[in-house]
Design an enzyme around this catalytic site. Sequence first.
Site, PDB file in Angstrom:
ATOM      1  N   TRP A 193      51.148  13.938  17.959  1.00 15.71           N
ATOM      2  CA  TRP A 193      51.126  15.019  18.959  1.00 15.71           C
ATOM      3  C   TRP A 193      52.554  15.457  19.298  1.00 15.71           C
ATOM      4  CZ3 TRP A 193      49.256  14.288  24.758  1.00 15.71           C
ATOM      5  CH2 TRP A 193      49.289  15.530  25.412  1.00 15.71           C
ATOM      6  N   TYR A 252      48.280  20.844  17.711  1.00 17.39           N
ATOM      7  CA  TYR A 252      49.589  20.259  18.027  1.00 17.39           C
ATOM      8  C   TYR A 252      50.680  21.161  17.467  1.00 17.39           C
ATOM      9  CZ  TYR A 252      47.101  15.892  19.207  1.00 17.39           C
ATOM     10  OH  TYR A 252      46.263  14.949  19.760  1.00 17.39           O
TER      11      TYR A 252
HETATM   12  N1  LIG Z   1      42.681  14.353  23.226  1.00 20.72           N
HETATM   13  C1  LIG Z   1      43.158  13.673  22.212  1.00 20.72           C
HETATM   14  O1  LIG Z   1      42.503  13.513  21.231  1.00 20.72           O
HETATM   15  C2  LIG Z   1      44.518  13.052  22.308  1.00 20.72           C
HETATM   16  C3  LIG Z   1      45.212  13.078  23.525  1.00 20.72           C
HETATM   17  C4  LIG Z   1      46.413  12.391  23.609  1.00 20.72           C
HETATM   18  C5  LIG Z   1      46.928  11.730  22.506  1.00 20.72           C
HETATM   19  N2  LIG Z   1      46.242  11.748  21.324  1.00 20.72           N
HETATM   20  C6  LIG Z   1      46.774  11.056  20.136  1.00 20.72           C
HETATM   21  O2  LIG Z   1      47.279   9.780  20.501  1.00 20.72           O
HETATM   22  C7  LIG Z   1      48.658   9.685  20.117  1.00 20.72           C
HETATM   23  C8  LIG Z   1      49.407   8.767  21.060  1.00 20.72           C
HETATM   24  O3  LIG Z   1      49.324   9.199  22.381  1.00 20.72           O
HETATM   25  P1  LIG Z   1      50.531   9.937  23.110  1.00 20.72           P
HETATM   26  O4  LIG Z   1      51.498  10.404  22.074  1.00 20.72           O
HETATM   27  O5  LIG Z   1      49.940  10.922  24.016  1.00 20.72           O
HETATM   28  O6  LIG Z   1      51.152   8.823  24.027  1.00 20.72           O
HETATM   29  P2  LIG Z   1      51.850   7.400  23.801  1.00 20.72           P
HETATM   30  O7  LIG Z   1      51.703   6.985  22.397  1.00 20.72           O
HETATM   31  O8  LIG Z   1      51.314   6.530  24.858  1.00 20.72           O
HETATM   32  O9  LIG Z   1      53.364   7.728  24.139  1.00 20.72           O
HETATM   33  C9  LIG Z   1      54.143   8.380  23.188  1.00 20.72           C
HETATM   34  C10 LIG Z   1      55.547   8.660  23.718  1.00 20.72           C
HETATM   35  O10 LIG Z   1      56.193   7.483  24.168  1.00 20.72           O
HETATM   36  C11 LIG Z   1      57.568   7.513  23.793  1.00 20.72           C
HETATM   37  N3  LIG Z   1      57.778   6.386  22.867  1.00 20.72           N
HETATM   38  C12 LIG Z   1      57.054   6.038  21.777  1.00 20.72           C
HETATM   39  N4  LIG Z   1      57.532   4.936  21.192  1.00 20.72           N
HETATM   40  C13 LIG Z   1      58.598   4.547  21.931  1.00 20.72           C
HETATM   41  C14 LIG Z   1      59.516   3.484  21.823  1.00 20.72           C
HETATM   42  N5  LIG Z   1      59.431   2.586  20.868  1.00 20.72           N
HETATM   43  N6  LIG Z   1      60.508   3.400  22.759  1.00 20.72           N
HETATM   44  C15 LIG Z   1      60.603   4.302  23.741  1.00 20.72           C
HETATM   45  N7  LIG Z   1      59.759   5.350  23.890  1.00 20.72           N
HETATM   46  C16 LIG Z   1      58.762   5.477  22.989  1.00 20.72           C
HETATM   47  C17 LIG Z   1      57.818   8.861  23.104  1.00 20.72           C
HETATM   48  O11 LIG Z   1      58.189   9.864  24.050  1.00 20.72           O
HETATM   49  P3  LIG Z   1      59.681  10.029  24.676  1.00 20.72           P
HETATM   50  O12 LIG Z   1      60.647   9.527  23.680  1.00 20.72           O
HETATM   51  O13 LIG Z   1      59.808  11.480  24.973  1.00 20.72           O
HETATM   52  O14 LIG Z   1      59.619   9.226  25.938  1.00 20.72           O
HETATM   53  C18 LIG Z   1      56.429   9.203  22.611  1.00 20.72           C
HETATM   54  O15 LIG Z   1      56.209  10.560  22.395  1.00 20.72           O
HETATM   55  C19 LIG Z   1      49.123  11.152  20.102  1.00 20.72           C
HETATM   56  O16 LIG Z   1      50.342  11.339  19.404  1.00 20.72           O
HETATM   57  C20 LIG Z   1      47.932  11.803  19.470  1.00 20.72           C
HETATM   58  O17 LIG Z   1      47.931  11.578  18.075  1.00 20.72           O
HETATM   59  C21 LIG Z   1      45.049  12.382  21.221  1.00 20.72           C
END
Ligand SMILES: NC(=O)c1ccc[n+]([C@@H]2O[C@H](COP(=O)([O-])OP(=O)(O)OC[C@H]3O[C@@H](n4cnc5c(N)ncnc54)[C@H](OP(=O)(O)O)[C@@H]3O)[C@@H](O)[C@H]2O)c1
Length: 335
Positions: free
Chosen positions: A29, A64
């Site tokens: 995303w 996305y």
């Molecule tokens: N409705 C749906 O179907 C839906 C909704 C939400 C998500 N999703 C899917 O789920 C995936 C994961 O959820 P999400 O991206 O919303 O949230 P998440 O995985 O909980 O958080 C991702 C964010 O955390 C930070 N991050 C990641 N790894 C890190 C690390 N090692 N150290 C420090 N910061 C880190 C990055 O942002 P920063 O660096 O900017 O802090 C990253 O964009 C999405 O990419 C998508 O594929 C689907």
Amino acid sequence: MTSSTTAASQLRTLGNSDLHLTPIGFGAWAIGGAWGSVSDQDSLAALHKAVDCGVNFIDTADVYGDGRSERLVAQLKKSRKDEIVVATKAGRRLPQQTVEGYSRANLTGWINDSLRNLASDAIDLLQLHCPPPALYDHAEVFGVLDDLVREGKLRYYGVSVEKIDEAMKAIEYPNVQTVQIIFNCFRQRPAEVFFPRALQKNVGILSRVPLASGLLTGKLRRDSKFEADDHRNFNRHGEAFDVGETFSGVDYDTGLAAVEEMRALLPKGVSMTQFALRWILMFDEVTCAIPGGKRPEQVEENCAASDLPPLTPDVMAAVLRIYDQKIRRLVHGRW
Ligand SMILES: NC(=O)c1ccc[n+]([C@@H]2O[C@H](COP(=O)([O-])OP(=O)(O)OC[C@H]3O[C@@H](n4cnc5c(N)ncnc54)[C@H](OP(=O)(O)O)[C@@H]3O)[C@@H](O)[C@H]2O)c1
């Protein structure tokens, strides 16, 4: 930070499919949009790092960045020989979420667009993208997906849901292979209510928002700033979409306080991020956790979580205690 190459022995089979996924995937995303500025160069570097670390599953969606994320995934696939399973989603192009919008014509059109963006003949896994709850009473929509499988455009399909009730209904359809749901240290109810049923049905589970939008990385502070086009700024209170997608629906300051308590539980040499991901992998029902990543260093840290030893029962109990004391009342009855 340690480097990791996911061993084949860690692969988890996705439901009744013939797809075998690494326990840590790549959530695509943030490389599309809605997370502040991210360059395509960084995004591609992050994607390559994931594959270098052994990740074989990427979750994206048509919306996305209006196809940007899908096109980056296509670029990655073109330049790599590795087997990479790609899941995308359809439905969020609708101006308003209605069941009628999930028509044969719309679904076929969205899927053709995704196939073009992904430069692929077939989508490995197509997920309905948090459709309206009433859709689960409309078998004909799943009939259309069955037809698209028969036509060869989809290999498998599943759903992404907001609420457990939706997940329970979805898996009554026999060809729903997967449910993508928010599951992390701050959203524990799926394990209580949904996982046992999913296990009975042998349905794959994709754990999304595993880091609670970055809260569970332990890097955020009260005064952390987010860009105007980052949903952690513009959707803090659910202004644009379900508030559960931003910080898992947990009040920001409460989340920070809970993370501080959790920090005391970290085994030596394990980061908060890796701890949060390893916690998810303690649940065998989860096929794959899909942390979002914008930069190679993040991806490398995330991938290494699957090489960590299991958390102890005492630590698992302590995480549950923190959830019960600080988080449960905010989320448990809502999703
Ligand atoms: N409705 C749906 O179907 C839906 C909704 C939400 C998500 N999703 C899917 O789920 C995936 C994961 O959820 P999400 O991206 O919303 O949230 P998440 O995985 O909980 O958080 C991702 C964010 O955390 C930070 N991050 C990641 N790894 C890190 C690390 N090692 N150290 C420090 N910061 C880190 C990055 O942002 P920063 O660096 O900017 O802090 C990253 O964009 C999405 O990419 C998508 O594929 C689907």
